[in-house]
Write an enzyme that holds these catalytic residues in place. Structure first.
Site, PDB file in Angstrom:
ATOM      1  N   ASN A 124      36.000  -6.458 -16.666  1.00  0.00           N
ATOM      2  CA  ASN A 124      35.057  -5.523 -16.011  1.00  0.00           C
ATOM      3  C   ASN A 124      34.945  -4.265 -16.873  1.00  0.00           C
ATOM      4  O   ASN A 124      35.763  -4.047 -17.779  1.00  0.00           O
ATOM      5  CB  ASN A 124      35.511  -5.195 -14.582  1.00  0.00           C
ATOM      6  CG  ASN A 124      36.918  -4.674 -14.533  1.00  0.00           C
ATOM      7  OD1 ASN A 124      37.216  -3.610 -15.071  1.00  0.00           O
ATOM      8  ND2 ASN A 124      37.831  -5.425 -13.925  1.00  0.00           N
TER       9      ASN A 124
ATOM     10  N   SER B 155      30.888 -14.326 -16.523  1.00  0.00           N
ATOM     11  CA  SER B 155      29.980 -13.921 -15.424  1.00  0.00           C
ATOM     12  C   SER B 155      29.728 -14.991 -14.360  1.00  0.00           C
ATOM     13  O   SER B 155      29.067 -14.709 -13.364  1.00  0.00           O
ATOM     14  CB  SER B 155      28.599 -13.443 -15.950  1.00  0.00           C
ATOM     15  OG  SER B 155      28.676 -12.134 -16.448  1.00  0.00           O
TER      16      SER B 155
ATOM     17  N   GLY C 115      31.854 -16.596 -12.391  1.00  0.00           N
ATOM     18  CA  GLY C 115      32.809 -16.673 -11.277  1.00  0.00           C
ATOM     19  C   GLY C 115      32.507 -15.563 -10.285  1.00  0.00           C
ATOM     20  O   GLY C 115      31.485 -15.568  -9.595  1.00  0.00           O
TER      21      GLY C 115
ATOM     22  N   GLY D 247      40.431 -13.993 -11.414  1.00  0.00           N
ATOM     23  CA  GLY D 247      39.842 -14.978 -12.327  1.00  0.00           C
ATOM     24  C   GLY D 247      40.516 -15.007 -13.690  1.00  0.00           C
ATOM     25  O   GLY D 247      41.744 -14.925 -13.812  1.00  0.00           O
ATOM     26  N   VAL D 248      39.703 -15.126 -14.728  1.00  0.00           N
ATOM     27  CA  VAL D 248      40.194 -15.190 -16.104  1.00  0.00           C
ATOM     28  C   VAL D 248      41.000 -13.934 -16.448  1.00  0.00           C
ATOM     29  O   VAL D 248      42.066 -14.001 -17.077  1.00  0.00           O
ATOM     30  CB  VAL D 248      38.992 -15.310 -17.071  1.00  0.00           C
ATOM     31  CG1 VAL D 248      39.413 -15.111 -18.503  1.00  0.00           C
ATOM     32  CG2 VAL D 248      38.303 -16.651 -16.894  1.00  0.00           C
ATOM     33  N   ASP D 249      40.477 -12.787 -16.052  1.00  0.00           N
ATOM     34  CA  ASP D 249      41.102 -11.499 -16.366  1.00  0.00           C
ATOM     35  C   ASP D 249      42.548 -11.461 -15.839  1.00  0.00           C
ATOM     36  O   ASP D 249      43.493 -11.112 -16.566  1.00  0.00           O
ATOM     37  CB  ASP D 249      40.249 -10.405 -15.695  1.00  0.00           C
ATOM     38  CG  ASP D 249      40.362  -9.059 -16.359  1.00  0.00           C
ATOM     39  OD1 ASP D 249      41.099  -8.936 -17.347  1.00  0.00           O
ATOM     40  OD2 ASP D 249      39.715  -8.118 -15.868  1.00  0.00           O
TER      41      ASP D 249
ATOM     42  N   ASP E  72      42.247 -24.402 -19.558  1.00  0.00           N
ATOM     43  CA  ASP E  72      42.653 -23.045 -19.184  1.00  0.00           C
ATOM     44  C   ASP E  72      42.549 -22.162 -20.431  1.00  0.00           C
ATOM     45  O   ASP E  72      43.188 -22.441 -21.446  1.00  0.00           O
ATOM     46  CB  ASP E  72      44.104 -23.113 -18.678  1.00  0.00           C
ATOM     47  CG  ASP E  72      44.619 -21.771 -18.200  1.00  0.00           C
ATOM     48  OD1 ASP E  72      44.096 -20.719 -18.619  1.00  0.00           O
ATOM     49  OD2 ASP E  72      45.586 -21.778 -17.419  1.00  0.00           O
TER      50      ASP E  72
HETATM   51  N1  AR6 Z   1      40.521 -20.532 -17.806  1.00  0.00           N
HETATM   52  C1  AR6 Z   1      39.203 -20.806 -17.971  1.00  0.00           C
HETATM   53  N2  AR6 Z   1      38.270 -20.494 -17.050  1.00  0.00           N
HETATM   54  C2  AR6 Z   1      38.689 -19.882 -15.929  1.00  0.00           C
HETATM   55  C3  AR6 Z   1      40.052 -19.540 -15.688  1.00  0.00           C
HETATM   56  C4  AR6 Z   1      40.996 -19.895 -16.704  1.00  0.00           C
HETATM   57  N3  AR6 Z   1      42.294 -19.617 -16.576  1.00  0.00           N
HETATM   58  N4  AR6 Z   1      40.132 -18.918 -14.468  1.00  0.00           N
HETATM   59  C5  AR6 Z   1      38.868 -18.881 -13.969  1.00  0.00           C
HETATM   60  N5  AR6 Z   1      38.009 -19.459 -14.836  1.00  0.00           N
HETATM   61  P1  AR6 Z   1      35.672 -14.924 -13.550  1.00  0.00           P
HETATM   62  P2  AR6 Z   1      33.363 -13.159 -14.083  1.00  0.00           P
HETATM   63  C6  AR6 Z   1      36.541 -19.627 -14.735  1.00  0.00           C
HETATM   64  O1  AR6 Z   1      35.557 -14.640 -12.096  1.00  0.00           O
HETATM   65  O2  AR6 Z   1      32.462 -13.960 -13.218  1.00  0.00           O
HETATM   66  C7  AR6 Z   1      37.559 -10.265 -12.682  1.00  0.00           C
HETATM   67  O3  AR6 Z   1      38.062  -9.681 -11.510  1.00  0.00           O
HETATM   68  C8  AR6 Z   1      35.915 -19.432 -13.379  1.00  0.00           C
HETATM   69  O4  AR6 Z   1      35.971 -20.643 -12.653  1.00  0.00           O
HETATM   70  O5  AR6 Z   1      37.004 -14.898 -14.170  1.00  0.00           O
HETATM   71  O6  AR6 Z   1      32.848 -12.703 -15.420  1.00  0.00           O
HETATM   72  C9  AR6 Z   1      37.224  -9.225 -13.738  1.00  0.00           C
HETATM   73  O7  AR6 Z   1      38.145  -8.160 -13.730  1.00  0.00           O
HETATM   74  C10 AR6 Z   1      34.478 -19.055 -13.747  1.00  0.00           C
HETATM   75  O8  AR6 Z   1      33.702 -20.221 -14.017  1.00  0.00           O
HETATM   76  O9  AR6 Z   1      34.755 -13.895 -14.421  1.00  0.00           O
HETATM   77  C11 AR6 Z   1      35.852  -8.801 -13.367  1.00  0.00           C
HETATM   78  O10 AR6 Z   1      35.899  -7.794 -12.367  1.00  0.00           O
HETATM   79  C12 AR6 Z   1      34.626 -18.313 -15.081  1.00  0.00           C
HETATM   80  O11 AR6 Z   1      35.943 -18.610 -15.543  1.00  0.00           O
HETATM   81  C13 AR6 Z   1      35.222 -10.043 -12.793  1.00  0.00           C
HETATM   82  O12 AR6 Z   1      36.308 -10.868 -12.375  1.00  0.00           O
HETATM   83  C14 AR6 Z   1      34.475 -16.813 -14.997  1.00  0.00           C
HETATM   84  O13 AR6 Z   1      34.986 -16.346 -13.764  1.00  0.00           O
HETATM   85  C15 AR6 Z   1      34.471 -10.829 -13.850  1.00  0.00           C
HETATM   86  O14 AR6 Z   1      33.791 -11.890 -13.237  1.00  0.00           O
END
Ligand code: AR6
Length: 183
Positions: free
Chosen positions: A30, A125, A127, A38-40, A16
């Site tokens: 974003n 990017s 997720g 997600g991460v954000d 995590d």
């Molecule tokens: N730790 C590590 N990896 C994670 C975690 C965590 N706690 N949570 C999710 N992931 P994403 P994006 C993985 O969607 O595609 C947001 O709404 C997840 O499984 O977080 O860049 C922002 O505000 C995936 O493999 O980021 C933007 O609008 C990876 O992290 C948009 O999402 C990235 O997933 C950005 O989308």
């Protein structure tokens, strides 16, 4: 799994991103820096409102795709959060590879400029933004290896993959790029 060259480490772990105690962690943000899922979502929930308050004040225009900005890390163990804006996947012919590479490189520049010796990245990017994970892995790992070769830092670059399948895709990409990968 890790690669060590000239005293510098590039490492892959399953875990995590919000729990990393590296000097900086990277957020998959974003371009409005408006928070999200997600991460954000996880970073702002665990780090508390100080992070958003700071980005609202310092970066009212947000951050363009393919770049990144830095803030404090609120209640997180890291000192800094670097908010990277990766591309939304739209088929691959809309400069997605270049924008992803630029976002990662900007994070590394900001980390070095802020004196960070260690930084942890999520799989930006891949997720909600839908970037095919194997392709993204090859790009971001190559950028990280090249950056360490050019600037001899940060001493530790860690990629934190949220589940085993993401870890496997990154591990395969790293073995392709650096056949002598260990662990
Ligand atoms: N730790 C590590 N990896 C994670 C975690 C965590 N706690 N949570 C999710 N992931 P994403 P994006 C993985 O969607 O595609 C947001 O709404 C997840 O499984 O977080 O860049 C922002 O505000 C995936 O493999 O980021 C933007 O609008 C990876 O992290 C948009 O999402 C990235 O997933 C950005 O989308």
């Amino acid at each position: 799994m890790y690669v060590q060259r000239n005293g510098l480490t590039l490492e892959l772990v399953e875990g995590d991103i919000t729990l990393q105690d590296t000097d900086a962690i990277v957020n998959a943000a974003n371009s409005r820096l408006a928070g999200g899922g997600g991460v954000d979502g996880a970073i702002h929930r665990r780090g508390g409102p100080a992070i958003m308050a700071e980005t609202d004040e310092k970066y009212p225009e947000g951050c363009p795709t393919g770049s990144a900005v830095i803030s404090g890390a609120g209640r997180l163990a890291a000192k800094y959060v670097i908010h990277a804006v990766g591309p939304v996947w739209s088929g691959g012919s809309h400069r997605e590879p270049e924008l992803l590479a630029c976002a990662v490189e900007r994070c590394l520049e900001l980390a070095l400029d802020s004196g960070c010796r260690s930084i942890a990245f999520p799989a930006i990017s891949t997720g909600i933004y839908g970037y095919p994970r194997g392709d993204a892995a090859r790009i971001v790992l190559q950028v990280a290896l090249d950056f360490q070769d050019r600037f001899q830092g940060p001493a530790l670059i860690r990629f934190v993959l949220f589940d085993h399948s993401a870890y496997s895709d990154f591990a395969e990409a790293l073995r392709e790029l650096v056949p002598q990968t260990e662990g």
